[in-house]
Design an enzyme around this catalytic site. Structure first.
Site, PDB file in Angstrom:
ATOM      1  N   SER B  44       0.816  -1.223   0.000  1.00 30.46           N
ATOM      2  CA  SER B  44       0.000   0.000   0.000  1.00 30.46           C
ATOM      3  C   SER B  44       0.848   1.270   0.000  1.00 30.46           C
ATOM      4  CB  SER B  44      -0.948   0.008   1.209  1.00 30.46           C
ATOM      5  OG  SER B  44      -0.196   0.047   2.401  1.00 30.46           O
ATOM      6  N   LYS B  81       1.098   4.519   6.918  1.00 32.38           N
ATOM      7  CA  LYS B  81       0.476   5.376   5.904  1.00 32.38           C
ATOM      8  C   LYS B  81       1.082   6.767   5.987  1.00 32.38           C
ATOM      9  CE  LYS B  81      -2.569   2.439   4.248  1.00 32.38           C
ATOM     10  NZ  LYS B  81      -1.804   1.297   4.744  1.00 32.38           N
TER      11      LYS B  81
END
Lengths: 431, 126
Positions: B44, B81
């Site tokens: 991701s 993230k």
């Protein structure tokens, strides 16, 4: 001035650091109770409200877990000493960057010797940035929390016993906001009457009962009662605590803490505890203590031995048993001290108990050849007490013993959390 | 002294006193007691150079700023993230080639905490 930094519920905090799923969850850390069952060694606040308190074990614990099974999910972990040891090391190393003279006291506690330091100069990188004891404590607390993820309480006071009590007060009373400054008599007395003697570190349940018999119930009463009366009613150890509470510092000639396996869960390091192995630790302490006596050219008048069943971090589960014997005449002979200490150990030792640490205290130190004072008339001028020989000076040794029951619960190895910080294969995975 | 040791000593002398060998810890870890390692378990964040199975160096002593790559706990699990602090608190994936990874808004009632800031990525090339 001394500071004591204490991390409550340390094992619980360590587990939660890498297990967000355990935050605000009722969970307990339990080890083998030696009879095929479990014993709680630490429990989260949520579990404690369900009466799952440290020390609970065996069938009683099983029954409680069964009856709670349909009500609430309780998670159980095995103690992960590798993890706790690593976080503890980070805690000490982070402290060492913030303040000088850091002494680790326990896996979750350290003391700082702030004597001779202006608080303004405590942070070498930002001179002048810290202007007061409170800001200093606050900075320690914030930095520890950010760097290690562990929340700590800070107590600052003129003696170690007081600083220890201050760190307890910092946790107990919300208005301190995590940092209790007990550097002045006024600040001390404001809270002393709210602290029962049983909450003072070093005062066992038994000692608290004896003190209560002479109408000493609070820290305030202990610090102001005549010292001779305290000694008669309890022991020289409690008298020393009382002296330190009243703000006079007792000298510790040597505080030598030998750690044995306390933060290790490696099987090969864990041996079953036997009377012989505990006695060995005591013999070693006596040898070192009598060498210390000889170096100081002193004799001692009392020998105390105490055995503790759980670390500081688990006060609730802690049973401390101590005995003191007076020597018929002052001595520095290793053989004499050995004989007394062994006698004490034999009377204290219980076959079924598992001990966490053993402590040897030699008190009433006197230079050789000097006659012993007839002890302490109550009218003695307190300012003279500083020069007075006796319980102000002590030689103390504490040894942590390996803990057979700390072995992760054999049948449920899966309960052991991964070695998040000490094995590459176990580091947390993130997506 | 045998011939080989003598030659080695002479060689060392010619090149001057050798310094300590370079230590990767010195390069990647500014605050050892505040540094933890984690491993990425998906792609991701591939546009940030973080591939599946890479080891991430996480420094807790750094206070996270806007656009830092962080390790955060959201609803009881850890994630890596990009942190967006304004106009609203969001965690952004960095993988333009895969639309399965979507930005995540952090609502007021979400259990959210920044664990630390990612400072280095250790990637094996084979």
């Amino acid at each position: 001035m001394f500071a004591v930094i204490h991390c409550p519920e340390f094992y619980i905090q360590c587990e939660r650091l890498f297990r967000p799923d355990l935050r605000s969850q009722a969970f307990v850390i339990a080890s083998n109770d030696g009879q095929g069952g479990l014993r709680i060694i630490a429990s989260s606040a949520e579990a404690q409200t369900l009466a799952l308190t440290p020390g609970l074990q065996g069938a009683e614990l099983t029954d409680m877990l069964n009856s709670l099974a349909n009500v609430k999910e309780i998670k159980i972990c095995s103690p992960n000493y590798e993890l706790y040891g690593d976080i503890s090391e980070r805690f000490i190393k982070s402290l060492a960057l913030l303040a000088p003279n850091v002494t680790p006291c326990d896996i979750n506690e350290a003391s700082l010797d702030l004597r001779g330091l202006k608080l303004d100069t405590l942070d070498p990188r930002h001179p002048g940035a810290i202007s007061s004891v409170h800001c200093f404590g606050k900075k320690i607390r914030c930095t520890l929390s950010q760097w290690t993820g562990i929340s700590a309480f800070v107590g600052v006071a003129p003696t170690k016993t007081l600083a220890k009590l201050a760190s307890h007060a910092a946790q107990k009373f919300d208005h301190y906001d995590g940092v209790a400054d007990l550097s002045s008599r006024h600040q001390q007395h404001r809270i002393f009457d709210q602290i029962p003697v049983s909450e003072i570190y070093g005062v066992s349940v038994k000692a608290a009962r004896k003190l209560s018999a002479i109408n000493i119930h609070t820290a305030l009463e202990l610090s102001t009662a005549p010292k001779a009366q305290i000694r008669r009613a309890s022991s020289v150890v409690i008298e020393r605590i009382a002296i330190e509470l009243s703000g006079l510092r007792c000298r510790e000639s040597n505080t030598n803490i030998t750690k044995q396996n306390v933060v290790s869960n490696k099987q090969e390091h864990i041996e079953a505890q036997t009377f012989v192995s505990i006695k060995q630790a005591l013999v070693e302490q006596v040898t070192q203590a009598s060498q210390q006596l000889n170096r100081l050219d002193n004799t001692c008048t009392t020998v105390s031995v105490s055995l503790t069943t759980a670390p500081l971090s688990q006060r609730a589960a802690q049973i401390q048993n101590g005995l003191t014997l007076d020597l018929s005449k002052p001595s520095d002979s290793a053989a004499t001290i050995q004989k007394l200490a062994t006698q004490l150990l034999e009377s204290l030792w219980h076959k079924n108990a598992e001990y966490y640490s053993i402590e040897l205290n030699l008190d009433g130190l006197n230079p050789k050849g000097r006659p012993q004072f007839s002890l302490f008339s109550d009218s003695i001028n307190p300012s003279l007490e500083l020069n007075r020989p006796g319980p102000l000076e002590t030689i103390r040794f504490e040894t942590y013993l390996s803990h057979a029951s700390d072995r992760p619960w054999q049948d449920k190895r899966s309960l052991l959390s991964p070695s998040f910080t000490t094995k590459w294969a176990d580091i947390p995975r993130v997506s | 002294m045998n011939m080989m040791t003598a030659n080695m000593m002479a060689a060392r002398h010619d090149f001057g006193e050798s310094e300590e060998t370079l230590d990767l810890n010195e390069l990647c870890i500014q605050h050892p007691s505040a540094t933890y390692f984690v491993r990425a378990s998906d792609d991701s964040m591939v546009d940030a150079g973080i591939h599946c199975d890479d080891v991430l160096v996480v420094d807790r002593s750094i206070t996270a700023r806007n656009s830092d790559i962080v390790i955060a706990s959201v609803d009881h699990s850890f994630t890596v993230k990009k942190l967006e602090l304004s106009p609203q608190l969001r965690l952004l994936p960095m993988n333009q080639g895969n639309s399965d990874f979507k930005p995540r808004h952090i609502e007021d009632d979400t259990a959210f905490e920044v664990f630390g800031v990612v400072t280095y990525v250790i990637h094996a090339t084979r």
